[in-house]
Write a protein that holds these residues in place. Sequence first.
Motif, PDB file in Angstrom:
ATOM      1  N   THR A 143       0.820  -1.216   0.000  1.00  0.00           N
ATOM      2  CA  THR A 143       0.000   0.000   0.000  1.00  0.00           C
ATOM      3  C   THR A 143       0.847   1.256   0.000  1.00  0.00           C
ATOM      4  O   THR A 143       0.486   2.266  -0.617  1.00  0.00           O
ATOM      5  N   PHE A 144       1.971   1.207   0.704  1.00  0.00           N
ATOM      6  CA  PHE A 144       2.779   2.419   0.856  1.00  0.00           C
ATOM      7  C   PHE A 144       3.499   2.800  -0.437  1.00  0.00           C
ATOM      8  O   PHE A 144       3.730   3.977  -0.683  1.00  0.00           O
ATOM      9  N   LYS A 145       3.876   1.803  -1.245  1.00  0.00           N
ATOM     10  CA  LYS A 145       4.742   2.066  -2.392  1.00  0.00           C
ATOM     11  C   LYS A 145       4.034   2.932  -3.420  1.00  0.00           C
ATOM     12  O   LYS A 145       3.007   2.550  -3.983  1.00  0.00           O
ATOM     13  N   GLY A 146       4.578   4.123  -3.638  1.00  0.00           N
ATOM     14  CA  GLY A 146       3.977   5.074  -4.558  1.00  0.00           C
ATOM     15  C   GLY A 146       2.914   5.954  -3.936  1.00  0.00           C
ATOM     16  O   GLY A 146       2.400   6.860  -4.603  1.00  0.00           O
ATOM     17  N   TYR A 147       2.572   5.725  -2.678  1.00  0.00           N
ATOM     18  CA  TYR A 147       1.535   6.524  -2.009  1.00  0.00           C
ATOM     19  C   TYR A 147       2.031   7.960  -1.846  1.00  0.00           C
ATOM     20  O   TYR A 147       2.991   8.216  -1.125  1.00  0.00           O
ATOM     21  N   GLU A 148       1.410   8.879  -2.559  1.00  0.00           N
ATOM     22  CA  GLU A 148       1.816  10.290  -2.567  1.00  0.00           C
ATOM     23  C   GLU A 148       3.317  10.429  -2.829  1.00  0.00           C
ATOM     24  O   GLU A 148       3.970  11.334  -2.316  1.00  0.00           O
ATOM     25  N   GLY A 149       3.863   9.494  -3.624  1.00  0.00           N
ATOM     26  CA  GLY A 149       5.263   9.548  -3.999  1.00  0.00           C
ATOM     27  C   GLY A 149       6.212   8.822  -3.069  1.00  0.00           C
ATOM     28  O   GLY A 149       7.424   8.808  -3.309  1.00  0.00           O
ATOM     29  N   PHE A 150       5.691   8.171  -2.023  1.00  0.00           N
ATOM     30  CA  PHE A 150       6.586   7.464  -1.100  1.00  0.00           C
ATOM     31  C   PHE A 150       7.235   6.291  -1.840  1.00  0.00           C
ATOM     32  O   PHE A 150       6.542   5.505  -2.496  1.00  0.00           O
ATOM     33  N   PRO A 151       8.560   6.122  -1.730  1.00  0.00           N
ATOM     34  CA  PRO A 151       9.249   5.143  -2.571  1.00  0.00           C
ATOM     35  C   PRO A 151       9.304   3.720  -2.029  1.00  0.00           C
ATOM     36  O   PRO A 151       9.666   2.802  -2.772  1.00  0.00           O
ATOM     37  N   GLY A 152       8.964   3.501  -0.769  1.00  0.00           N
ATOM     38  CA  GLY A 152       9.161   2.192  -0.163  1.00  0.00           C
ATOM     39  C   GLY A 152       7.885   1.420   0.080  1.00  0.00           C
ATOM     40  O   GLY A 152       6.773   1.960   0.011  1.00  0.00           O
ATOM     41  N   SER A 153       8.063   0.134   0.373  1.00  0.00           N
ATOM     42  CA  SER A 153       6.947  -0.720   0.770  1.00  0.00           C
ATOM     43  C   SER A 153       6.719  -0.666   2.280  1.00  0.00           C
ATOM     44  O   SER A 153       5.678  -1.112   2.766  1.00  0.00           O
TER      45      SER A 153
END
Length: 264
Positions: free
Chosen positions: A64-74
Amino acid sequence: MAFRRRTKRIPARTPGELDAMQAAGEIVGKTLQAVRAAAAPGVSTLELDAVAEQTIRAAGATPTFKGYEGFPGSICSSVNDVIVHGIPDAKTVLANGDLLSIDCGATLDGWVGDSAWSFPIGELDLDVVALNAATEWVLMEGLQAMVPGNRLTDVSHALEQATYRAEDKFGVSLYIVDGYGGHGIGRTMHEEPYLENEGKPGRGPVIQEGSVLAIEPMLTLGTVDSAVLEDDWTVVTLDGSVAAHWEHTVAATADGPRILTRRY
């Protein structure tokens, strides 16, 4: 992940939807276990991120985190004075005595699970051991207020009061990080309402049977104040003191709080 927004209503999920959220949450729990097993002195947080992504995808879910508002990690990997939202990278290498907080989300069949876990790398200083144990205890005490008929800030108040009691129980001074807290969750990770980690009881929307919140106390050994680094993600304590972060996705049911992100 922490989030902030106001709301007028907490959605209620059906029993089938709660089961679906638990399925996502169990993948998060499995992933956190895998990351902890891989975490050791000399291992980078980027290596841990790879473990997390592989575990999530192998279970048929997506990070869910990966790419969330540009966040790069899982995962968010937060070490020592990093409170939340630490970005995994090759330069951050774990060492004996670090306190590592891993925040993880997984999406399965359109439903999200979100959970965070702080754990030691080797031997911790005794005050950090107490901080981490206290933060876990505050989470477990505070989530007991997640029952139908309570209001949103009853959970906030329960977390705050548990923090005060934890100071005596664990023999350590604790500080509730200002400006960060939990959130609603369902088909997206961050939904209304925003959940303060402290406050007066009896305010905000009523918790319904089937309401779900991500409950996440963040405590430090030295300050309530924080700063965001130049990467626009990493949140650190203003005085450099160690922070701990624990989180579960929790549903309110007629039988009491139901943790949807258990780590078996």
